[in-house]
Design a protein around this motif. Structure first.
Motif, short mmCIF file in Angstrom:
data_model
loop_
_atom_site.label_atom_id
_atom_site.label_comp_id
_atom_site.label_asym_id
_atom_site.label_seq_id
_atom_site.Cartn_x
_atom_site.Cartn_y
_atom_site.Cartn_z
N ARG A 129 3.12 2.68 -16.67
CA ARG A 129 4.71 2.91 -16.72
C ARG A 129 5.55 2.40 -18.12
O ARG A 129 6.76 2.81 -18.08
CB ARG A 129 5.65 2.34 -15.37
CG ARG A 129 4.73 2.96 -14.22
CD ARG A 129 5.10 4.27 -14.25
NE ARG A 129 6.33 4.76 -14.09
CZ ARG A 129 6.85 5.82 -14.38
NH1 ARG A 129 5.84 7.08 -14.66
NH2 ARG A 129 8.23 6.11 -14.34
N LYS B 89 5.01 -5.64 -7.37
CA LYS B 89 6.27 -5.46 -8.32
C LYS B 89 6.22 -6.86 -9.07
O LYS B 89 5.29 -7.71 -8.90
CB LYS B 89 7.40 -5.69 -7.27
CG LYS B 89 7.61 -4.42 -6.23
CD LYS B 89 8.93 -4.46 -5.41
CE LYS B 89 9.39 -3.14 -4.91
NZ LYS B 89 10.46 -3.17 -4.20
N ILE C 103 3.73 7.02 -8.20
CA ILE C 103 3.58 6.42 -9.71
C ILE C 103 4.80 6.29 -10.09
O ILE C 103 5.09 7.35 -11.04
CB ILE C 103 2.60 6.85 -10.79
CG1 ILE C 103 1.15 7.12 -9.81
CG2 ILE C 103 2.24 6.16 -11.69
CD1 ILE C 103 0.54 6.02 -9.29
N TYR D 224 7.16 0.02 -9.38
CA TYR D 224 6.04 -0.85 -9.22
C TYR D 224 5.44 -1.22 -10.74
O TYR D 224 5.47 -0.04 -11.73
CB TYR D 224 5.06 -0.60 -8.59
CG TYR D 224 5.24 -0.56 -7.19
CD1 TYR D 224 5.22 -1.68 -6.22
CD2 TYR D 224 5.66 0.69 -6.48
CE1 TYR D 224 6.17 -1.66 -4.86
CE2 TYR D 224 6.45 0.62 -5.12
CZ TYR D 224 6.44 -0.54 -4.59
OH TYR D 224 6.61 -0.29 -3.12
N GLN E 88 0.85 -1.13 -0.15
CA GLN E 88 0.07 -0.11 -0.03
C GLN E 88 0.72 1.25 -0.11
O GLN E 88 1.65 1.46 0.91
CB GLN E 88 -0.95 0.12 1.01
CG GLN E 88 -1.89 1.39 1.20
CD GLN E 88 -2.87 1.36 2.20
OE1 GLN E 88 -3.97 0.43 2.24
NE2 GLN E 88 -2.91 2.18 3.15
N LEU E 89 0.99 2.08 -1.14
CA LEU E 89 1.63 3.15 -1.51
C LEU E 89 0.83 4.35 -0.60
O LEU E 89 1.69 5.38 0.03
CB LEU E 89 1.73 3.56 -2.48
CG LEU E 89 2.33 2.25 -3.32
CD1 LEU E 89 2.48 2.54 -4.94
CD2 LEU E 89 3.82 1.76 -2.78
N LEU F 132 -4.00 3.30 -2.69
CA LEU F 132 -3.10 2.75 -3.72
C LEU F 132 -2.38 1.95 -3.51
O LEU F 132 -1.60 2.03 -2.35
CB LEU F 132 -2.46 4.21 -4.50
CG LEU F 132 -1.56 3.85 -5.60
CD1 LEU F 132 -2.37 3.62 -6.88
CD2 LEU F 132 -0.82 4.87 -6.12
N GLY G 7 0.72 -0.83 -4.94
CA GLY G 7 1.71 -1.20 -6.03
C GLY G 7 2.07 -2.69 -5.98
O GLY G 7 2.24 -3.22 -4.73
N ASP H 22 -7.53 -2.44 -11.59
CA ASP H 22 -6.13 -2.62 -11.65
C ASP H 22 -5.54 -2.09 -12.99
O ASP H 22 -6.39 -2.16 -14.09
CB ASP H 22 -5.95 -4.36 -11.91
CG ASP H 22 -6.03 -5.04 -10.51
OD1 ASP H 22 -6.07 -4.21 -9.18
OD2 ASP H 22 -6.26 -6.33 -10.48
N THR I 107 2.59 -3.02 -11.68
CA THR I 107 0.99 -3.07 -11.87
C THR I 107 0.60 -2.06 -10.59
O THR I 107 1.39 -2.29 -9.34
CB THR I 107 0.54 -4.37 -11.42
OG1 THR I 107 1.08 -5.09 -12.47
CG2 THR I 107 -0.83 -4.40 -11.68
N TYR I 108 -0.53 -1.21 -10.75
CA TYR I 108 -1.17 -0.49 -9.66
C TYR I 108 -2.50 -1.05 -9.50
O TYR I 108 -3.26 -1.29 -10.79
CB TYR I 108 -0.97 1.02 -10.19
CG TYR I 108 0.44 1.29 -9.95
CD1 TYR I 108 0.80 1.95 -8.61
CD2 TYR I 108 1.36 1.17 -10.97
CE1 TYR I 108 2.37 2.27 -8.72
CE2 TYR I 108 2.73 1.87 -10.79
CZ TYR I 108 3.21 2.51 -9.61
OH TYR I 108 4.22 2.73 -9.43
N ARG I 109 -3.00 -0.84 -8.16
CA ARG I 109 -4.41 -1.11 -8.02
C ARG I 109 -5.09 0.01 -7.12
O ARG I 109 -4.42 0.22 -6.19
CB ARG I 109 -4.85 -2.46 -7.26
CG ARG I 109 -6.00 -2.56 -6.61
CD ARG I 109 -6.09 -4.14 -6.19
NE ARG I 109 -6.39 -4.83 -7.14
CZ ARG I 109 -6.78 -6.04 -6.96
NH1 ARG I 109 -7.23 -6.44 -5.62
NH2 ARG I 109 -7.08 -6.99 -7.91
#
Length: 220
Positions: free
Chosen positions: A159, A220, A70, A74, A50-51, A216, A218, A154, A76-78
């Motif tokens: 990036r 890896k 961002i 990472y 959790q970012l 948010l 992230g 998702d 993939t981001y959710r």
């Protein structure tokens, strides 16, 4: 081989903890109750972190996640919508994307294809399509007190600099008109160039959020 069985294991008092086949369990003096840092994760295993998070019971126009979050750290981001209660009735949940940390936003070419299901009617379903400068993950969400909606989105490839597209998939569940609905979403966004996205904005199409809890994550 030998097997040891016990109903209770007493508190570990050694600062070094106890090692079992290389797994170190630290003693309670550390006051974390967590497995020690010597434990390693198998190579290739996804790690979700959790970012950032935003939660408030006051009127909020939008939630932004900027370039400090961002990054290339990472892949993939959710976005986790734990709870959103709109201040305005019949409004849409929208996500905007920027390649210059929020100074400008992608203005077109983001296709959101939604399939909806009436949770109270097994035979009621259908499709919706949006081609705009944002991703849309639900339709005409209600503002009834103490109700709201939740879901996730998702995002893949935001990036990437080897493609002019990014991709998304998510779910939104909440009040729609007088009923309760679920939307499943597929998203294909055209960036216009191969520049990475470094800023996300969430807001409702009209009005504020009366309450929200959004985070948010992230991967890896």
């Amino acid at each position: 081989s030998s097997e040891i069985k016990a109903n209770t294991i007493s508190e570990v008092t050694s600062a070094n903890g106890v090692s079992i086949d290389g797994l170190n369990i630290k003693d309670s003096a550390v006051n974390t109750g967590a497995i020690g840092s010597s434990v390693t994760v198998q190579a290739g295993s996804p790690i979700a972190v959790q970012l950032a998070s935003s939660a408030s019971s006051s009127a909020t126009a939008q939630v932004d996640f900027n370039s400090s979050l961002i990054t290339d750290s990472y892949r993939t981001y959710r976005l986790c919508f734990n709870l959103v209660i709109p201040a305005t009735d019949l409004t849409e949940p929208l996500i905007y994307f920027s390649q210059d940390n929020g100074s400008n936003f992608i203005s077109s070419g983001i296709v959101s294809r939604r399939q909806y299901y009436d949770l109270s009617n097994a035979g009621s379903s259908g499709g919706e399509l949006q081609d705009a400068g944002y991703a849309r993950i639900g339709t005409d969400l209600g503002n009834d007190a103490n109700e709201g909606w939740g879901g996730y989105l998702d995002l893949w490839g935001i990036r990437e600099t080897n493609s002019v597209y990014f991709f998304g998939e998510g779910t939104c569940v909440g009040k729609h008109g007088s009923g309760s609905y679920r939307w499943t979403n597929g998203i294909r966004g055209y960036k216009g160039n191969s520049t990475a996205i470094n800023f996300l904005r969430f807001k409702m199409s009209s009005g504020d959020m009366a309450k929200h809890d959004i985070s948010l994550v992230g991967l890896k």
